[in-house]
Motif scaffolding. Structure first.
Motif, PDB file in Angstrom:
ATOM      1  N   HIS A  24       0.822  -1.209   0.000  1.00  0.00           N
ATOM      2  CA  HIS A  24       0.000   0.000   0.000  1.00  0.00           C
ATOM      3  C   HIS A  24       0.860   1.265   0.000  1.00  0.00           C
ATOM      4  O   HIS A  24       0.523   2.251  -0.643  1.00  0.00           O
ATOM      5  CB  HIS A  24      -0.975  -0.016   1.181  1.00  0.00           C
ATOM      6  N   ASN A  25       1.973   1.211   0.720  1.00  0.00           N
ATOM      7  CA  ASN A  25       2.876   2.363   0.691  1.00  0.00           C
ATOM      8  C   ASN A  25       3.499   2.536  -0.692  1.00  0.00           C
ATOM      9  O   ASN A  25       3.682   3.660  -1.169  1.00  0.00           O
ATOM     10  CB  ASN A  25       3.963   2.215   1.763  1.00  0.00           C
ATOM     11  N   TRP A  26       3.809   1.410  -1.312  1.00  0.00           N
ATOM     12  CA  TRP A  26       4.367   1.448  -2.677  1.00  0.00           C
ATOM     13  C   TRP A  26       3.338   2.043  -3.652  1.00  0.00           C
ATOM     14  O   TRP A  26       3.647   2.926  -4.442  1.00  0.00           O
ATOM     15  CB  TRP A  26       4.763   0.027  -3.090  1.00  0.00           C
ATOM     16  N   LEU A  27       2.110   1.556  -3.557  1.00  0.00           N
ATOM     17  CA  LEU A  27       1.050   2.036  -4.465  1.00  0.00           C
ATOM     18  C   LEU A  27       0.768   3.523  -4.246  1.00  0.00           C
ATOM     19  O   LEU A  27       0.582   4.272  -5.199  1.00  0.00           O
ATOM     20  CB  LEU A  27      -0.236   1.219  -4.249  1.00  0.00           C
ATOM     21  N   LEU A  28       0.747   3.915  -2.987  1.00  0.00           N
ATOM     22  CA  LEU A  28       0.467   5.318  -2.662  1.00  0.00           C
ATOM     23  C   LEU A  28       1.538   6.229  -3.280  1.00  0.00           C
ATOM     24  O   LEU A  28       1.223   7.298  -3.815  1.00  0.00           O
ATOM     25  CB  LEU A  28       0.424   5.488  -1.141  1.00  0.00           C
ATOM     26  N   ALA A  29       2.797   5.773  -3.210  1.00  0.00           N
ATOM     27  CA  ALA A  29       3.880   6.574  -3.799  1.00  0.00           C
ATOM     28  C   ALA A  29       3.797   6.549  -5.321  1.00  0.00           C
ATOM     29  O   ALA A  29       3.869   7.586  -5.981  1.00  0.00           O
ATOM     30  CB  ALA A  29       5.237   6.041  -3.331  1.00  0.00           C
ATOM     31  N   LYS A  30       3.619   5.362  -5.886  1.00  0.00           N
ATOM     32  CA  LYS A  30       3.652   5.223  -7.353  1.00  0.00           C
ATOM     33  C   LYS A  30       2.476   5.920  -8.024  1.00  0.00           C
ATOM     34  O   LYS A  30       2.580   6.365  -9.151  1.00  0.00           O
ATOM     35  CB  LYS A  30       3.673   3.749  -7.765  1.00  0.00           C
ATOM     36  N   ARG A  31       1.364   5.983  -7.322  1.00  0.00           N
ATOM     37  CA  ARG A  31       0.176   6.615  -7.877  1.00  0.00           C
ATOM     38  C   ARG A  31       0.481   8.033  -8.337  1.00  0.00           C
ATOM     39  O   ARG A  31      -0.075   8.544  -9.295  1.00  0.00           O
ATOM     40  CB  ARG A  31      -0.923   6.641  -6.822  1.00  0.00           C
ATOM     41  N   SER A  32       1.372   8.702  -7.584  1.00  0.00           N
ATOM     42  CA  SER A  32       1.687  10.078  -7.962  1.00  0.00           C
ATOM     43  C   SER A  32       3.183  10.228  -8.258  1.00  0.00           C
ATOM     44  O   SER A  32       3.769  11.252  -7.957  1.00  0.00           O
ATOM     45  CB  SER A  32       1.228  11.029  -6.858  1.00  0.00           C
ATOM     46  N   SER A  33       3.767   9.161  -8.829  1.00  0.00           N
ATOM     47  CA  SER A  33       5.196   9.184  -9.204  1.00  0.00           C
ATOM     48  C   SER A  33       6.077   9.645  -8.056  1.00  0.00           C
ATOM     49  O   SER A  33       7.046  10.375  -8.258  1.00  0.00           O
ATOM     50  CB  SER A  33       5.437  10.085 -10.416  1.00  0.00           C
ATOM     51  N   GLY A  34       5.728   9.218  -6.854  1.00  0.00           N
ATOM     52  CA  GLY A  34       6.504   9.609  -5.683  1.00  0.00           C
ATOM     53  C   GLY A  34       7.584   8.598  -5.346  1.00  0.00           C
ATOM     54  O   GLY A  34       7.915   7.730  -6.161  1.00  0.00           O
ATOM     55  N   ARG A  35       8.111   8.717  -4.150  1.00  0.00           N
ATOM     56  CA  ARG A  35       9.190   7.818  -3.719  1.00  0.00           C
ATOM     57  C   ARG A  35       8.709   6.900  -2.604  1.00  0.00           C
ATOM     58  O   ARG A  35       7.974   7.318  -1.713  1.00  0.00           O
ATOM     59  CB  ARG A  35      10.380   8.646  -3.198  1.00  0.00           C
ATOM     60  N   PHE A  36       9.175   5.655  -2.692  1.00  0.00           N
ATOM     61  CA  PHE A  36       8.835   4.634  -1.695  1.00  0.00           C
ATOM     62  C   PHE A  36      10.147   4.204  -1.034  1.00  0.00           C
ATOM     63  O   PHE A  36      11.052   3.724  -1.704  1.00  0.00           O
ATOM     64  CB  PHE A  36       8.166   3.451  -2.404  1.00  0.00           C
ATOM     65  N   LEU A  37      10.252   4.422   0.276  1.00  0.00           N
ATOM     66  CA  LEU A  37      11.504   4.128   0.974  1.00  0.00           C
ATOM     67  C   LEU A  37      11.371   2.892   1.852  1.00  0.00           C
ATOM     68  O   LEU A  37      10.302   2.625   2.405  1.00  0.00           O
ATOM     69  CB  LEU A  37      11.899   5.307   1.868  1.00  0.00           C
ATOM     70  N   LEU A 266      -3.963  -8.201  -2.515  1.00  0.00           N
ATOM     71  CA  LEU A 266      -3.736  -7.327  -1.360  1.00  0.00           C
ATOM     72  C   LEU A 266      -3.947  -5.848  -1.692  1.00  0.00           C
ATOM     73  O   LEU A 266      -4.265  -5.055  -0.810  1.00  0.00           O
ATOM     74  CB  LEU A 266      -2.336  -7.543  -0.797  1.00  0.00           C
ATOM     75  N   ALA A 267      -3.789  -5.494  -2.967  1.00  0.00           N
ATOM     76  CA  ALA A 267      -3.981  -4.089  -3.345  1.00  0.00           C
ATOM     77  C   ALA A 267      -5.407  -3.639  -3.030  1.00  0.00           C
ATOM     78  O   ALA A 267      -5.639  -2.499  -2.682  1.00  0.00           O
ATOM     79  CB  ALA A 267      -3.686  -3.887  -4.829  1.00  0.00           C
ATOM     80  N   ARG A 268      -6.352  -4.556  -3.160  1.00  0.00           N
ATOM     81  CA  ARG A 268      -7.757  -4.134  -3.070  1.00  0.00           C
ATOM     82  C   ARG A 268      -8.548  -4.760  -1.937  1.00  0.00           C
ATOM     83  O   ARG A 268      -9.690  -4.352  -1.682  1.00  0.00           O
ATOM     84  CB  ARG A 268      -8.441  -4.440  -4.396  1.00  0.00           C
ATOM     85  N   LEU A 269      -7.952  -5.747  -1.276  1.00  0.00           N
ATOM     86  CA  LEU A 269      -8.635  -6.373  -0.154  1.00  0.00           C
ATOM     87  C   LEU A 269      -8.933  -5.310   0.911  1.00  0.00           C
ATOM     88  O   LEU A 269      -8.058  -4.524   1.261  1.00  0.00           O
ATOM     89  CB  LEU A 269      -7.705  -7.441   0.422  1.00  0.00           C
ATOM     90  N   GLY A 270     -10.156  -5.295   1.398  1.00  0.00           N
ATOM     91  CA  GLY A 270     -10.498  -4.319   2.430  1.00  0.00           C
ATOM     92  C   GLY A 270     -10.899  -2.969   1.872  1.00  0.00           C
ATOM     93  O   GLY A 270     -11.145  -2.037   2.623  1.00  0.00           O
ATOM     94  N   THR A 271     -10.949  -2.863   0.542  1.00  0.00           N
ATOM     95  CA  THR A 271     -11.401  -1.613  -0.077  1.00  0.00           C
ATOM     96  C   THR A 271     -12.755  -1.867  -0.746  1.00  0.00           C
ATOM     97  O   THR A 271     -13.193  -3.007  -0.861  1.00  0.00           O
ATOM     98  CB  THR A 271     -10.420  -1.116  -1.164  1.00  0.00           C
ATOM     99  N   SER A 272     -13.369  -0.796  -1.224  1.00  0.00           N
ATOM    100  CA  SER A 272     -14.648  -0.983  -1.915  1.00  0.00           C
ATOM    101  C   SER A 272     -14.435  -1.300  -3.394  1.00  0.00           C
ATOM    102  O   SER A 272     -15.386  -1.512  -4.127  1.00  0.00           O
ATOM    103  CB  SER A 272     -15.504   0.278  -1.758  1.00  0.00           C
ATOM    104  N   LEU A 273     -13.180  -1.351  -3.835  1.00  0.00           N
ATOM    105  CA  LEU A 273     -12.901  -1.698  -5.234  1.00  0.00           C
ATOM    106  C   LEU A 273     -12.934  -3.219  -5.385  1.00  0.00           C
ATOM    107  O   LEU A 273     -12.581  -3.938  -4.458  1.00  0.00           O
ATOM    108  CB  LEU A 273     -11.522  -1.177  -5.650  1.00  0.00           C
ATOM    109  N   PRO A 274     -13.339  -3.714  -6.561  1.00  0.00           N
ATOM    110  CA  PRO A 274     -13.392  -5.163  -6.737  1.00  0.00           C
ATOM    111  C   PRO A 274     -11.984  -5.774  -6.796  1.00  0.00           C
ATOM    112  O   PRO A 274     -11.088  -5.177  -7.380  1.00  0.00           O
ATOM    113  CB  PRO A 274     -14.106  -5.324  -8.083  1.00  0.00           C
ATOM    114  N   VAL A 275     -11.836  -6.939  -6.168  1.00  0.00           N
ATOM    115  CA  VAL A 275     -10.565  -7.672  -6.283  1.00  0.00           C
ATOM    116  C   VAL A 275     -10.584  -8.359  -7.641  1.00  0.00           C
ATOM    117  O   VAL A 275     -11.478  -9.155  -7.924  1.00  0.00           O
ATOM    118  CB  VAL A 275     -10.426  -8.709  -5.150  1.00  0.00           C
TER     119      VAL A 275
END
Ligand code: GLU
Length: 442
Positions: A24-37, A266-275
């Protein structure tokens, strides 16, 4: 720019809940071309082990979650010391001497009186002479961070919405042990400031830590990052299970799960988006949105993971898998076989069916004559399944299952499997004829 971090303590290998947080931290960063440490939280020297650091790196590499930078806390002690000096000068940390037993007793007394078990700040009353006497007696202090009771703690959590805490209801946290070593809480804040972390996304077991850490950011003259706390992962039975805590990448690798399947689930488990079996990480990143996260625990179901795995294999292009296929297996064979796979390793047994020799099928006497006929017909039709079965339909009057099944059994030794029109050319005309003859003669 968005900067996120995954901060495991190398006191064990990653379990599926940690993997989810990392992803989730990776996705959050990549979504806006950010950095994941990747930040290795190894201040606990006694429990941290190098082999776990390596296992964490290897697991992230297997998952394809490549960090844009790596830091480790044990290499940053001088930085913590500096920040600590600043807090000392500002009177935001103070020396304490209570033993674990004394603190335990204080807690019990408070609870007995119906009060919250909050540290009573007795050590704040100590004078410099008291401290000097303790030091002379060889007693070293541990240190607590002084919470500001006047300042209400409020943040808008990315998942939980507005969160409010009353600092007076919290104990001043111990930040440093008597031997000088650090507890997790303060170094984490110092690092987040220093590394420009904009978003802290972690499990909801950290919510009360956040309340305390927000005051630490302020005490260090830094603006707190955005905080988000996701609901924990539970087993499919809906409980926090022990098994989940020990399920790691090794287990999934051995079970033949592709990293992409774990990522998609895991990207979508627990979200309202379909797995969904989404192989493209850019798609997962683009749709990643904390606002879609629910407050209820996310249920992790290994059967669901298996289904996602199969669906991804069924659509996996040859080029992406070629180097993991049996030698000599070409694109045609892959495309024919992949709809039958639950795990990539199963490709071996289908390839063995194509290459032969196959195990002798059980053929009834009645079917033997039919297969003898098929062996003759195939000489003319070659590996054209349509032509072969049409001709046999005409000459034998068979149709449906009795037309097709004995052929499949004779040609593959099995009752089910890849599509025969694509399988037959892979077996080849001569080999197919030999198999039909073999079955015909028993
Ligand atoms: N090392 C901490 C943990 O594993 C990090 C928590 C955080 O993300 O700040 O729980």
């Amino acid at each position: 720019m968005t900067v996120t971090r995954f901060a495991p303590s190398p006191t064990g290998t990653l379990h599926v809940g940690n993997v989810r947080t990392a992803l989730h931290n990776w996705l959050l960063a990549k979504r806006s071309s950010g950095r994941f440490l990747l930040r290795i939280d190894d201040t606990d020297q006694a429990r941290s082990r190098e082999e776990y650091v390596e296992a964490i790196r290897a697991d992230l590499a297997w998952l394809g979650l490549h960090p844009d930078g790596e830091e480790r806390q044990s290499a940053r002690l001088a930085i913590y010391e500096q920040a600590f000096d600043k807090l000392c000068a500002a009177g935001r940390v103070y020396r304490c001497y209570e033993t674990a037993q004394e603190l335990d007793l204080k807690r019990k007394v408070a609870l007995g009186r119906g009060l919250p078990p909050v540290y009573d700040r007795a050590a704040l009353a100590l004078t410099e002479a008291d401290h000097a006497a303790r030091a002379a007696a060889g007693e070293a202090p541990h240190w607590r961070f002084l919470l500001d009771h006047a300042e209400p703690i409020v943040w808008v959590d990315g998942v939980r919405g507005v969160q409010k805490f009353d600092a007076a209801q919290l104990s001043d946290p111990v930040v440093r042990r008597a031997d000088g070593s650090w507890l997790y809480m303060l170094p984490s804040v110092i690092d987040d400031v220093d590394m420009g972390v904009t978003d802290v996304l972690r499990g909801e077991d950290h919510v009360s830590n956040t309340a305390v850490q927000i005051q630490m950011f302020t005490a260090l003259d830094a603006a707190p990052p955005r905080f988000s706390h996701e609901a924990l992962l539970v087993g499919s039975e809906g409980k926090l299970s022990k098994r989940l805590g020990s399920l790691g990448c090794d287990h999934f690798r051995e079970a033949g799960i592709e990293p992409q399947a774990l990522v998609a689930l895991l990207a979508r488990l627990g979200t309202s988006l379909p797995v969904e079996p989404i192989a493209d990480r850019d798609v997962l990143a683009a749709s990643f949105d904390l606002a879609t996260f629910g407050r209820a625990p996310a249920r992790f179901d290994e059967d669901e993971l298996g289904r996602i795995n199969a669906a991804l294999l069924h659509a996996l292009p040859y080029a992406e898998v070629a180097d993991r296929l049996p030698a000599g297996m070409d694109e045609g064979a892959w495309v024919a076989i992949r709809p039958n796979l639950e795990r990539l390793a199963d490709v071996e047994s289908w390839w063995a069916v194509i290459k032969g020799p196959i195990s002798a099928p059980a053929i009834t006497a009645e079917d033997r004559a039919y297969l003898g006929e098929a062996a003759r017909v195939i000489e003319a039709t070659g590996t054209d399944w349509q032509a072969l079965t049409s001709a046999l339909k005409e000459t034998t009057g068979r149709k449906g299952k009795v037309l097709f099944l004995p052929l499949r059994q004779a040609l593959t030794g099995m009752d089910h499997g890849p599509d025969m029109p694509s399988l037959l050319p892979l077996i080849g005309a001569a080999e197919a004829r030999a198999r039909l003859e073999n079955a015909a003669t028993g």
